[in-house]
Design a protein around this motif. Structure first.
Motif, short mmCIF file in Angstrom:
data_model
loop_
_atom_site.label_atom_id
_atom_site.label_comp_id
_atom_site.label_asym_id
_atom_site.label_seq_id
_atom_site.Cartn_x
_atom_site.Cartn_y
_atom_site.Cartn_z
N ALA A 138 -10.92 -32.77 27.98
CA ALA A 138 -12.37 -33.57 27.34
C ALA A 138 -13.03 -32.09 27.27
O ALA A 138 -14.18 -31.81 26.72
CB ALA A 138 -13.18 -34.42 29.07
N MET A 170 -5.50 -35.71 26.44
CA MET A 170 -6.64 -35.59 26.74
C MET A 170 -7.30 -34.45 27.12
O MET A 170 -6.73 -33.77 28.50
CB MET A 170 -6.91 -36.67 27.50
N HIS A 230 -15.65 -31.47 24.34
CA HIS A 230 -17.29 -30.76 24.28
C HIS A 230 -17.28 -30.35 23.41
O HIS A 230 -18.48 -30.05 23.34
CB HIS A 230 -17.36 -30.63 25.31
N GLN A 275 -8.74 -36.19 22.27
CA GLN A 275 -9.62 -37.20 23.03
C GLN A 275 -8.46 -38.55 23.44
O GLN A 275 -8.69 -39.33 23.98
CB GLN A 275 -11.15 -38.15 22.16
#
Length: 225
Positions: free
Chosen positions: A173, A171, A177, A166
């Motif tokens: 996602a 980064m 997740h 994050q």
């Protein structure tokens, strides 16, 4: 004609962004005047995107950590299943944990390959097993404490990878997740369960007839696992 123009524009934009590297490889290798390419042929025609390249070593190390943990729990299971210890309940508990971590390692490897990476079994886990810990000399309470510590360490590492995924410089996602869905909640439940077993076991050992309690605790594991 207007719709066709819009679709053509979208295609051109897409080809100039996410697909341009693979397109250039194919064009260079398969064009009317093939270009000699150093390294793997069509090296950019893979499933990698985002910041997965930066996060891949952490995932590889995490998979290796689960594999080592699986074998550690398997040794603990055989230790309590021998004729001297004869604790089939503890044997079943640690065999279940061993299988769980083995399956988690396989799942991580599948995710790595889905994102276009490859598993590196030489990627060392961030936390090495302590050399002075003798798995084959643990008693019931020591084994529960060791299992709890190991589970908390793996949970902390999942949180670290999740936080890294994050961060603005790395980064991704999809990785964040995946870690959140497949590890965080399940690990919280495992840590809570092992902490409860350890606390209960320690409390009852103060009783004068502790040997009976150890037997009953083992029987409880046999019936509930």
């Amino acid at each position: 004609m207007m719709k066709f123009g819009i679709l053509l524009g979208v295609f051109l934009v897409f080809s100039q962004t996410s697909g341009e590297f693979c397109y250039d490889d194919v064009k260079g290798a398969c064009g009317s005047k093939p270009i000699t390419i150093e390294g793997p042929l069509l090296a950019n025609c893979n499933a990698k995107y985002g910041k997965f390249k930066e996060l891949q070593p952490d995932l590889q190390a995490y998979a290796d950590d689960h594999i080592e943990t699986s074998f550690e729990f398997l040794l603990m299971s055989t230790h309590f299943g021998n004729y001297e210890m004869n604790r089939d309940g503890f044997k079943g508990l640690f065999r279940k944990l061993s299988d769980k971590h083995w399956n988690k390692a396989i799942d991580i490897i599948k995710f790595i390959t889905k994102r276009g990476g490859r598993m590196n079994f030489n990627q060392q886990p961030r936390f090495e097993q302590k050399a002075n810990d003798s798995t084959l000399s643990l008693n019931e309470l020591n084994s529960l404490a060791k299992a709890l510590d190991t589970s908390k360490r793996l949970a902390d590492e999942a949180l670290r990878i999740h936080t890294t995924a994050q961060h603005h410089k790395s980064m991704d996602a999809s990785v964040a997740h995946y870690i959140e869905e497949e590890f965080l909640e399940d690990q919280a439940e495992t840590v809570r369960t092992l902490a409860g077993h350890t606390s209960d076991f320690k409390g009852f050992l103060a009783d004068r007839d502790s040997s009976l309690f150890v037997f009953l605790f083992d029987e409880y594991f046999k019936k509930t696992l």
